[in-house]
Design a protein around this motif. Sequence first.
Motif, mmCIF file in Angstrom:
data_model
loop_
_atom_site.group_PDB
_atom_site.id
_atom_site.type_symbol
_atom_site.label_atom_id
_atom_site.label_comp_id
_atom_site.label_asym_id
_atom_site.label_seq_id
_atom_site.Cartn_x
_atom_site.Cartn_y
_atom_site.Cartn_z
ATOM 1 N N TRP A 28 0.198 14.718 4.698
ATOM 2 C CA TRP A 28 -1.039 14.164 4.690
ATOM 3 C C TRP A 28 -1.618 13.931 3.329
ATOM 4 N N THR A 78 -3.726 6.796 -0.332
ATOM 5 C CA THR A 78 -2.961 5.708 0.609
ATOM 6 C C THR A 78 -3.449 4.474 0.800
ATOM 7 N N ARG A 79 -4.510 4.091 0.255
ATOM 8 C CA ARG A 79 -5.110 2.555 0.027
ATOM 9 C C ARG A 79 -4.696 2.075 -1.160
ATOM 10 N N PRO A 129 -4.863 11.843 1.052
ATOM 11 C CA PRO A 129 -6.220 11.317 1.314
ATOM 12 C C PRO A 129 -6.180 9.792 1.057
ATOM 13 N N ARG A 130 -7.230 9.085 1.721
ATOM 14 C CA ARG A 130 -7.363 7.514 1.662
ATOM 15 C C ARG A 130 -7.545 7.093 0.539
ATOM 16 N N PHE A 131 -8.025 7.495 -0.411
ATOM 17 C CA PHE A 131 -8.279 6.778 -1.770
ATOM 18 C C PHE A 131 -6.848 6.768 -2.469
ATOM 19 N N GLN A 147 0.284 3.805 1.940
ATOM 20 C CA GLN A 147 0.520 4.020 2.969
ATOM 21 C C GLN A 147 1.745 3.372 3.905
ATOM 22 N N GLU A 164 0.879 -1.186 -0.028
ATOM 23 C CA GLU A 164 0.111 -0.089 0.116
ATOM 24 C C GLU A 164 0.782 1.387 0.021
#
Length: 196
Positions: free
Chosen positions: A83, A89-90, A85-87, A28, A26
């Motif tokens: 930082w 980092t995933r 966004p999750r879309f 992340q 990932e």
Amino acid sequence: MAKQRTNALSDVLDQLEAATHSGSIEVQEVIEKLGHRSFASLMLVFSLISTSPASAIPGITTIVAAIVFILVVQMILGRDCVWLPRFITRRRMSSAKLCKGIGWLRKPVHFVERFLDVRLTFLFHRPWLWLPLVAIMALTLFMPFMEIIPTSGSIASAVIALFAAGLLTRDGRVVLLSLVLLLAVPVSVWYFGFQG
């Protein structure tokens, strides 16, 4: 001290390789391995991924452009911590393709490191640093469209990687060179991609 800094590029590749494991990784995990304060390292890693054979992963140029854009905006605003966004980092990347890309990058990175040194450090302070950052931000807006022109996205990513290398090793001469190339990339891509 300067000599230690010139090895920073190889150190980043080592950290990235250490983060890979079987299957996929990932975004992340890459961030956590390199550190949430490592703007230059993260910019270098993702732009190098887009330059290497790993760029064959569909949509990787667009993903890298989005990541670099967000990193640059945060650097301009003076944030201390990364930082994303999750879309983003995933998102997962193939570990096999990533390792292949890292292996491919070893030789050129070792070659470049021989010429790096700490110099012209005033370029790493505002407002001078804003010039290449704004140029990179503008370039990333065009990178998704570069996917239709073979190798153009990789060229743009290579120039961004050059800037990140200069930032990471405090080599102002490399930053100046990257700024010149950043301004030349859109013109070159347009000429050779649409006029050639």
